[in-house]
Design a protein around this motif. Structure first.
Motif, PDB file in Angstrom:
ATOM      1  N   ALA A 137      43.491  54.125  72.324  1.00  0.00           N
ATOM      2  CA  ALA A 137      44.490  55.174  72.391  1.00  0.00           C
ATOM      3  C   ALA A 137      44.506  55.743  73.796  1.00  0.00           C
ATOM      4  CB  ALA A 137      44.191  56.258  71.370  1.00  0.00           C
ATOM      5  N   CYS A 138      45.465  56.560  74.083  1.00  0.00           N
ATOM      6  CA  CYS A 138      45.716  57.147  75.391  1.00  0.00           C
ATOM      7  C   CYS A 138      46.112  56.057  76.375  1.00  0.00           C
ATOM      8  CB  CYS A 138      44.549  57.964  75.911  1.00  0.00           C
ATOM      9  SG  CYS A 138      44.419  59.565  75.117  1.00  0.00           S
ATOM     10  N   ALA A 139      46.669  56.483  77.494  1.00  0.00           N
ATOM     11  CA  ALA A 139      47.223  55.521  78.444  1.00  0.00           C
ATOM     12  C   ALA A 139      46.175  54.963  79.384  1.00  0.00           C
ATOM     13  CB  ALA A 139      48.362  56.169  79.203  1.00  0.00           C
ATOM     14  N   GLU A 140      46.539  54.760  80.619  1.00  0.00           N
ATOM     15  CA  GLU A 140      45.703  54.069  81.583  1.00  0.00           C
ATOM     16  C   GLU A 140      44.489  54.885  82.007  1.00  0.00           C
ATOM     17  OE1 GLU A 140      49.096  56.141  83.620  1.00  0.00           O
ATOM     18  OE2 GLU A 140      48.758  55.056  81.795  1.00  0.00           O
ATOM     19  N   VAL A 141      43.531  54.206  82.637  1.00  0.00           N
ATOM     20  CA  VAL A 141      42.266  54.817  83.020  1.00  0.00           C
ATOM     21  C   VAL A 141      42.477  56.027  83.924  1.00  0.00           C
ATOM     22  CG1 VAL A 141      40.100  54.431  84.247  1.00  0.00           C
ATOM     23  CG2 VAL A 141      40.984  52.685  82.706  1.00  0.00           C
ATOM     24  N   LYS A 142      43.412  55.978  84.844  1.00  0.00           N
ATOM     25  CA  LYS A 142      43.636  57.105  85.746  1.00  0.00           C
ATOM     26  C   LYS A 142      43.909  58.383  84.972  1.00  0.00           C
ATOM     27  CE  LYS A 142      45.269  54.461  89.669  1.00  0.00           C
ATOM     28  NZ  LYS A 142      46.400  54.138  90.528  1.00  0.00           N
ATOM     29  N   ALA A 187      54.257  65.045  71.658  1.00  0.00           N
ATOM     30  CA  ALA A 187      54.950  63.884  72.231  1.00  0.00           C
ATOM     31  C   ALA A 187      54.012  63.125  73.171  1.00  0.00           C
ATOM     32  CB  ALA A 187      56.210  64.332  72.965  1.00  0.00           C
ATOM     33  N   ALA A 188      53.182  63.844  73.938  1.00  0.00           N
ATOM     34  CA  ALA A 188      52.226  63.189  74.832  1.00  0.00           C
ATOM     35  C   ALA A 188      51.160  62.438  74.036  1.00  0.00           C
ATOM     36  CB  ALA A 188      51.577  64.221  75.757  1.00  0.00           C
ATOM     37  N   LEU A 189      50.676  63.019  72.935  1.00  0.00           N
ATOM     38  CA  LEU A 189      49.710  62.305  72.086  1.00  0.00           C
ATOM     39  C   LEU A 189      50.316  61.004  71.568  1.00  0.00           C
ATOM     40  CD1 LEU A 189      48.141  65.131  69.878  1.00  0.00           C
ATOM     41  CD2 LEU A 189      47.060  63.915  71.774  1.00  0.00           C
ATOM     42  N   ARG A 190      51.546  61.078  71.077  1.00  0.00           N
ATOM     43  CA  ARG A 190      52.231  59.892  70.539  1.00  0.00           C
ATOM     44  C   ARG A 190      52.418  58.838  71.634  1.00  0.00           C
ATOM     45  NH1 ARG A 190      55.600  59.568  66.004  1.00  0.00           N
ATOM     46  NH2 ARG A 190      55.723  61.816  65.916  1.00  0.00           N
ATOM     47  N   ARG A 191      52.912  59.258  72.800  1.00  0.00           N
ATOM     48  CA  ARG A 191      53.157  58.347  73.921  1.00  0.00           C
ATOM     49  C   ARG A 191      51.856  57.682  74.367  1.00  0.00           C
ATOM     50  NH1 ARG A 191      53.837  61.865  78.482  1.00  0.00           N
ATOM     51  NH2 ARG A 191      51.582  61.706  78.458  1.00  0.00           N
ATOM     52  N   ASP A 192      50.793  58.479  74.521  1.00  0.00           N
ATOM     53  CA  ASP A 192      49.537  57.942  75.011  1.00  0.00           C
ATOM     54  C   ASP A 192      48.879  57.014  74.002  1.00  0.00           C
ATOM     55  OD1 ASP A 192      50.061  59.341  77.272  1.00  0.00           O
ATOM     56  OD2 ASP A 192      48.413  60.769  77.047  1.00  0.00           O
ATOM     57  N   PHE A 193      49.050  57.297  72.707  1.00  0.00           N
ATOM     58  CA  PHE A 193      48.518  56.394  71.693  1.00  0.00           C
ATOM     59  C   PHE A 193      49.189  55.031  71.814  1.00  0.00           C
ATOM     60  CE2 PHE A 193      48.815  54.281  67.625  1.00  0.00           C
ATOM     61  CZ  PHE A 193      47.477  54.107  67.355  1.00  0.00           C
ATOM     62  N   ARG A 194      50.527  55.030  71.888  1.00  0.00           N
ATOM     63  CA  ARG A 194      51.258  53.761  72.019  1.00  0.00           C
ATOM     64  C   ARG A 194      50.854  53.013  73.282  1.00  0.00           C
ATOM     65  NH1 ARG A 194      57.236  55.804  70.298  1.00  0.00           N
ATOM     66  NH2 ARG A 194      56.918  55.737  68.054  1.00  0.00           N
ATOM     67  N   ALA A 195      50.767  53.722  74.414  1.00  0.00           N
ATOM     68  CA  ALA A 195      50.407  53.091  75.684  1.00  0.00           C
ATOM     69  C   ALA A 195      48.993  52.515  75.622  1.00  0.00           C
ATOM     70  CB  ALA A 195      50.520  54.097  76.822  1.00  0.00           C
ATOM     71  N   GLY A 196      48.076  53.207  74.983  1.00  0.00           N
ATOM     72  CA  GLY A 196      46.709  52.721  74.861  1.00  0.00           C
ATOM     73  C   GLY A 196      46.616  51.461  74.033  1.00  0.00           C
TER      74      GLY A 196
END
Length: 183
Positions: free
Chosen positions: A3-8, A142-151
């Motif tokens: 979950a969550c997006a990129e390492v940065k 919305a950020a939780l949802r976006r970051d889950f998908r990106a992760g």
């Protein structure tokens, strides 16, 4: 699933309105949105737990110097959102001078749908009540949802399996409320 997006993004939490979005390694890794308050100094967390399939969620409330629920002990709690009432068990925790409790929710959609309401009322113990303002939670959710998908996409791309990627992305989209389909 990740979950969550990129390492940065993990190295520097993202501030969204009054909420801070961070990675929580103990949740899969998952994402958590935290909002801090004063009088009393406290925090509310809502998060996505990626250790379960499908992903689940959790709520936590911490108050500085609070010692009401002993760590590891559970007490019944009621959560009211709009006209819906949910029941669960708060489990006590102590973290760096903050006492509080966490409750798992069996469906990430519960967390995602909190933004549709102005408040969450938590009742526990002998008439103890916490009212959590949610009027500004939409961007954080919305950020939780976006970051889950990106992760999920980043995790699957690392597996180098295009068929597996399509299936996992479809599952992540469905779990996050989207309408993705595996090809």
């Amino acid at each position: 699933l990740g979950a969550c997006a990129e390492v940065k993004r993990f190295e520097q939490p993202e501030t969204v309105g009054n909420w801070v979005i961070t990675k929580n390694e103990q949740a899969g890794p998952g994402c958590v949105a935290t909002r801090s308050f004063v009088n009393p100094t406290s925090q509310v967390q809502m998060g996505i737990n990626a250790t379960s399939t499908p992903p689940s969620g959790y709520l936590a409330i911490y108050v500085q110097g609070y010692e009401g629920i002993q760590p590891g002990k559970s007490i019944p709690a009621t959560f009211t959102v709009g006209d819906r009432v949910f029941k669960g068990d708060f489990t006590g925790q102590q973290e760096a001078g903050f006492g509080g409790a966490v409750v798992p929710v069996d469906n990430a959609d519960f967390i995602y749908n909190l933004g549709d309401h102005d408040t969450l009322t938590v009742t526990y113990g002998k008439d103890r009540r916490v009212i959590v303002p949610l009027d500004d939670a939409d961007p954080a959710i919305a950020a939780l949802r976006r970051d889950f998908r990106a992760g999920v996409v980043a995790l699957v791309k690392g597996s180098r399996s295009s068929a597996m990627e399509r299936v996992v992305v479809a599952l992540a989209g469905a779990a996050a409320g989207g309408h993705s389909h595996a090809a």
